[in-house]
Design a protein around this motif. Structure first.
Motif, PDB file in Angstrom:
ATOM      1  N   LYS A   2       9.604 -37.587 -10.422  1.00 40.68           N
ATOM      2  CA  LYS A   2      10.601 -38.666 -10.476  1.00 40.68           C
ATOM      3  C   LYS A   2      11.054 -38.996 -11.888  1.00 40.68           C
ATOM      4  O   LYS A   2      12.242 -39.210 -12.117  1.00 40.68           O
ATOM      5  CB  LYS A   2      10.039 -39.948  -9.843  1.00 40.68           C
ATOM      6  CG  LYS A   2      10.031 -39.942  -8.355  1.00 40.68           C
ATOM      7  CD  LYS A   2       9.735 -41.297  -7.738  1.00 40.68           C
ATOM      8  CE  LYS A   2       8.639 -42.043  -8.442  1.00 40.68           C
ATOM      9  NZ  LYS A   2       8.214 -43.246  -7.720  1.00 40.68           N
ATOM     10  N   PHE A  43      13.926 -36.697 -12.926  1.00 34.55           N
ATOM     11  CA  PHE A  43      15.096 -36.506 -12.074  1.00 34.55           C
ATOM     12  C   PHE A  43      16.404 -36.693 -12.841  1.00 34.55           C
ATOM     13  O   PHE A  43      17.301 -35.859 -12.756  1.00 34.55           O
ATOM     14  CB  PHE A  43      15.097 -37.476 -10.891  1.00 34.55           C
ATOM     15  CG  PHE A  43      14.122 -37.153  -9.792  1.00 34.55           C
ATOM     16  CD1 PHE A  43      13.269 -36.064  -9.853  1.00 34.55           C
ATOM     17  CD2 PHE A  43      14.047 -37.963  -8.686  1.00 34.55           C
ATOM     18  CE1 PHE A  43      12.372 -35.783  -8.834  1.00 34.55           C
ATOM     19  CE2 PHE A  43      13.157 -37.700  -7.654  1.00 34.55           C
ATOM     20  CZ  PHE A  43      12.324 -36.613  -7.727  1.00 34.55           C
ATOM     21  N   SER A  44      16.543 -37.789 -13.545  1.00 35.27           N
ATOM     22  CA  SER A  44      17.803 -38.111 -14.205  1.00 35.27           C
ATOM     23  C   SER A  44      18.183 -37.059 -15.244  1.00 35.27           C
ATOM     24  O   SER A  44      19.305 -36.553 -15.247  1.00 35.27           O
ATOM     25  CB  SER A  44      17.713 -39.496 -14.851  1.00 35.27           C
ATOM     26  OG  SER A  44      18.923 -39.821 -15.478  1.00 35.27           O
ATOM     27  N   PHE A  77      17.047 -33.983 -15.492  1.00 37.20           N
ATOM     28  CA  PHE A  77      17.234 -32.703 -14.809  1.00 37.20           C
ATOM     29  C   PHE A  77      18.633 -32.627 -14.211  1.00 37.20           C
ATOM     30  O   PHE A  77      19.353 -31.642 -14.363  1.00 37.20           O
ATOM     31  CB  PHE A  77      16.168 -32.534 -13.723  1.00 37.20           C
ATOM     32  CG  PHE A  77      16.174 -31.193 -13.056  1.00 37.20           C
ATOM     33  CD1 PHE A  77      15.397 -30.155 -13.543  1.00 37.20           C
ATOM     34  CD2 PHE A  77      16.949 -30.974 -11.923  1.00 37.20           C
ATOM     35  CE1 PHE A  77      15.387 -28.914 -12.917  1.00 37.20           C
ATOM     36  CE2 PHE A  77      16.946 -29.743 -11.287  1.00 37.20           C
ATOM     37  CZ  PHE A  77      16.166 -28.704 -11.783  1.00 37.20           C
ATOM     38  N   ARG A  78      19.024 -33.696 -13.520  1.00 41.28           N
ATOM     39  CA  ARG A  78      20.346 -33.741 -12.890  1.00 41.28           C
ATOM     40  C   ARG A  78      21.452 -33.643 -13.941  1.00 41.28           C
ATOM     41  O   ARG A  78      22.433 -32.927 -13.748  1.00 41.28           O
ATOM     42  CB  ARG A  78      20.507 -35.014 -12.076  1.00 41.28           C
ATOM     43  CG  ARG A  78      21.869 -35.086 -11.368  1.00 41.28           C
ATOM     44  CD  ARG A  78      22.072 -36.359 -10.617  1.00 41.28           C
ATOM     45  NE  ARG A  78      21.110 -36.418  -9.524  1.00 41.28           N
ATOM     46  CZ  ARG A  78      20.891 -37.495  -8.789  1.00 41.28           C
ATOM     47  NH1 ARG A  78      21.532 -38.617  -9.044  1.00 41.28           N
ATOM     48  NH2 ARG A  78      20.024 -37.472  -7.805  1.00 41.28           N
ATOM     49  N   GLU A  79      21.322 -34.375 -15.039  1.00 42.97           N
ATOM     50  CA  GLU A  79      22.331 -34.334 -16.104  1.00 42.97           C
ATOM     51  C   GLU A  79      22.511 -32.921 -16.632  1.00 42.97           C
ATOM     52  O   GLU A  79      23.640 -32.442 -16.771  1.00 42.97           O
ATOM     53  CB  GLU A  79      21.930 -35.246 -17.263  1.00 42.97           C
ATOM     54  CG  GLU A  79      22.287 -36.683 -17.084  1.00 42.97           C
ATOM     55  CD  GLU A  79      21.892 -37.516 -18.302  1.00 42.97           C
ATOM     56  OE1 GLU A  79      21.998 -37.016 -19.447  1.00 42.97           O
ATOM     57  OE2 GLU A  79      21.477 -38.661 -18.104  1.00 42.97           O
ATOM     58  N   LEU A 110      21.568 -30.025 -15.198  1.00 46.89           N
ATOM     59  CA  LEU A 110      22.067 -29.139 -14.149  1.00 46.89           C
ATOM     60  C   LEU A 110      23.568 -29.330 -13.957  1.00 46.89           C
ATOM     61  O   LEU A 110      24.325 -28.349 -13.856  1.00 46.89           O
ATOM     62  CB  LEU A 110      21.315 -29.376 -12.832  1.00 46.89           C
ATOM     63  CG  LEU A 110      21.727 -28.473 -11.677  1.00 46.89           C
ATOM     64  CD1 LEU A 110      21.476 -27.000 -12.001  1.00 46.89           C
ATOM     65  CD2 LEU A 110      20.990 -28.881 -10.409  1.00 46.89           C
ATOM     66  N   ASP A 111      24.030 -30.574 -13.907  1.00 42.97           N
ATOM     67  CA  ASP A 111      25.466 -30.851 -13.777  1.00 42.97           C
ATOM     68  C   ASP A 111      26.239 -30.273 -14.962  1.00 42.97           C
ATOM     69  O   ASP A 111      27.306 -29.663 -14.791  1.00 42.97           O
ATOM     70  CB  ASP A 111      25.732 -32.352 -13.667  1.00 42.97           C
ATOM     71  CG  ASP A 111      25.349 -32.933 -12.315  1.00 42.97           C
ATOM     72  OD1 ASP A 111      25.126 -32.145 -11.363  1.00 42.97           O
ATOM     73  OD2 ASP A 111      25.256 -34.172 -12.221  1.00 42.97           O
ATOM     74  N   THR A 145      26.301 -26.378 -14.609  1.00 38.41           N
ATOM     75  CA  THR A 145      27.179 -25.896 -13.538  1.00 38.41           C
ATOM     76  C   THR A 145      28.640 -26.160 -13.883  1.00 38.41           C
ATOM     77  O   THR A 145      29.495 -25.305 -13.641  1.00 38.41           O
ATOM     78  CB  THR A 145      26.819 -26.508 -12.173  1.00 38.41           C
ATOM     79  OG1 THR A 145      26.824 -27.931 -12.265  1.00 38.41           O
ATOM     80  CG2 THR A 145      25.465 -26.028 -11.697  1.00 38.41           C
TER      81      THR A 145
END
Length: 125
Positions: free
Chosen positions: A66, A69-70, A72-74, A76-77, A80
């Motif tokens: 957890k 998460f933030s 990782f998402r940043e 990954l976005d 991509t």
């Protein structure tokens, strides 16, 4: 009474999704720690076929907690978005083309019935 490893894994799984991508399959699982905290595992499974027709799978797994998460998402976005801006969505590398070609052909086959016929008006004959 002790639980075996499979029973423990089933108990830990909270939510799962599967992504099939050619010879690769990605498993996304929400799991629970002993302290009842949630984390995510992402498993890549790739099928390898031997010359004799037998096959085996190689698996790679990452654990995402957890607190990550933030970030990782940043990332990954960002990654991509960069790829899509540079190369577009439809580009598949030559290395992976054969994995997706079969899937595309299967999709096309599903849309076109094998016993198709032409609608003919008898006034045309």
């Amino acid at each position: 009474m002790r639980m075996n490893e499979n029973e423990m894994l089933e108990k830990e799984e909270i939510f799962s999704k599967v992504l099939r991508a050619g010879r690769r399959t990605y498993f996304f699982d929400v799991r629970s720690t002993k302290a009842d905290d949630y984390y995510i595992t992402i498993t890549e499974s790739k099928k390898f076929t031997e010359e004799d027709g037998s096959f085996h799978f190689k698996k790679h797994k990452i654990y995402l907690y957890k607190e990550d998460f933030s970030a990782f998402r940043e990332i990954l976005d960002e990654m991509t978005d960069f790829v899509l801006q540079q190369k577009g969505e439809e580009v598949i590398s030559e290395r992976h083309q054969k994995d997706f070609k079969k899937e595309y052909q299967n999709d096309r086959d599903a849309e076109e019935p094998r016993n198709s016929f032409t609608d003919i008006d008898f006034d045309d004959i």
